[in-house]
Design a protein around this motif. Structure first.
Motif, mmCIF file in Angstrom:
data_model
loop_
_atom_site.group_PDB
_atom_site.id
_atom_site.type_symbol
_atom_site.label_atom_id
_atom_site.label_comp_id
_atom_site.label_asym_id
_atom_site.label_seq_id
_atom_site.Cartn_x
_atom_site.Cartn_y
_atom_site.Cartn_z
ATOM 1 N N HIS A 76 -6.137 4.845 -2.028
ATOM 2 C CA HIS A 76 -5.068 5.826 -2.210
ATOM 3 C C HIS A 76 -5.019 6.371 -3.637
ATOM 4 C CE1 HIS A 76 -3.245 3.827 1.496
ATOM 5 N NE2 HIS A 76 -3.482 5.082 1.827
ATOM 6 N N HIS B 134 0.800 -1.233 0.000
ATOM 7 C CA HIS B 134 0.000 0.000 0.000
ATOM 8 C C HIS B 134 0.838 1.293 0.000
ATOM 9 C CE1 HIS B 134 0.830 -0.595 4.222
ATOM 10 N NE2 HIS B 134 -0.186 -1.418 4.428
ATOM 11 N N SER C 64 1.683 5.013 -0.771
ATOM 12 C CA SER C 64 0.695 6.094 -0.805
ATOM 13 C C SER C 64 1.274 7.479 -1.077
ATOM 14 C CB SER C 64 -0.068 6.144 0.525
ATOM 15 O OG SER C 64 0.829 6.449 1.600
#
Length: 345
Positions: free
Chosen positions: A182, A154, A156
């Motif tokens: 995101h 993840h 971002s």
């Protein structure tokens, strides 16, 4: 009608063991099928954590009994006995290491322990990191030192994806993923959503979102939902609201909408949600498994009631283009027009 393979979500939290009021294998895999996913990779930060062979095996067996689609689990790290990783390395497709704190999980700060984790985990299997900011540099350093596959979850921030892009350009064995939240939400949405927009990593600025889109065709390997269900009561607790948002049922609609807007090509979507997760984690092929999609259908999300037990989404009321019509898993229709059929009956 468009026909594509059953998709893989390489980062979900199904909350078993220890969080059955948030999600369970039946509800989580129902949400997966309703979102076009026929294979899930579940995270180990449960209660208890999946950091010992028996706990991992018991949880995996439960998923196989109760789940409506395929589920495999990451291994967690038992810091009291890192030798457990050698046994777990024969069972799990990857190990998850947290370099930043998140729900139910403390961070690893000791570089000596990181070196021991690397030594204990099979060299041909991925070590997946929750890492933000400068912690990403630590993960990259491990890839450089040991020349072994490292995956960053993840991503971002603009600076983070650019740092990963540089490491890849230098030939390091690094892969990374990004989440739909995101890609589609910013800090302004967090202000609007309140607790329902709180996750880890936190939502960022528009410049960060723009950078992720710019790297979606090159640096980024996987789109994963980071499905992290919590009840509305928990999320609205002013004292102890946990971070995380559900995403199994919204990921495909969001990405199909991006395809309709020509922000993404369908072939690239398949690479991000099917080909690359299977390759990176060495996942088995599912025979006679596919989705049928109407790429032109327009609707307000969610078109049908959500199957996730938590029952909410930060993307509610968003206009979508591209609707899942049917899911076939190993030759059997398991989802049609919002209705699930139990593939085990």
């Amino acid at each position: 009608m468009l026909k594509i393979p059953g998709l893989i979500d390489a980062h979900v939290h199904l909350r078993i063991p220890g969080g059955i009021h948030k999600e369970d294998f039946r509800s989580g895999t129902a949400a997966a099928l309703a979102g076009g996913f026929t294979m899930l990779m579940a995270m180990p930060n449960t209660l208890p954590a999946l950091n010992m062979a028996k706990i991992w095996q018991d949880t995996q067996s439960q998923a196989e009994r109760e789940g409506l689609c395929d589920v495999t689990h990451f291994a967690g790290v038992n810091f009291d006995d890192l030798n457990h990783l050698r046994t777990l390395g024969k069972l799990a497709p990857a190990v998850k290491v947290y370099l930043d704190e998140t729900f139910n999980q403390s961070a690893v700060f000791d570089h000596t322990i990181l070196d021991q984790i690397v030594a204990a985990w099979p060299s041909y299997k991925v070590i997946s990191f929750h890492a933000e900011g400068e912690k990403i540099a630590s993960a990259i350093a491990l890839a450089a030192r040991y020349k072994r596959p490292i995956h960053i979850c993840h991503v971002s921030r603009k600076e983070d994806i650019e740092r990963i892009a540089s490491a890849k350009a230098a030939g390091l064995p690094i892969t990374c993923e990004v989440t739909p939240h995101h890609l589609f939400l910013t800090r302004a949405d967090a202000d609007r959503l309140g607790a329902l927009g709180d996750m880890r990593p936190r939502l960022a600025e528009q410049r960060d979102v723009d950078a992720l889109w710019a790297h979606l065709g090159t640096t980024i390997d996987i789109i994963a939902s980071d499905h992290a269900p919590h009840t509305l009561q928990e999320k609205n607790d002013p004292v102890s609201s946990p971070p995380g948002v559900p995403g199994l049922e919204s990921t495909l609609p969001l990405m199909l909408t991006a395809v309709s807007q020509k922000r993404l090509k369908m072939q690239r979507l398949l690479e991000l949600l099917y080909t690359n997760p299977a390759r990176i984690y060495g996942l088995a092929h599912q025979p006679d498994t596919f989705l049928e999609i109407d790429p032109c259908a327009r609707y307000t999300f969610p078109e049908y009631p959500l199957h996730t037990k938590c029952g909410w989404s930060p993307f509610s009321s968003m206009q979508m283009v591209g609707r899942l019509i049917r899911v076939v898993l190993r030759g059997r229709t398991v989802y049609v027009d919002g209705l699930l059929t139990d593939p085990k009956e």
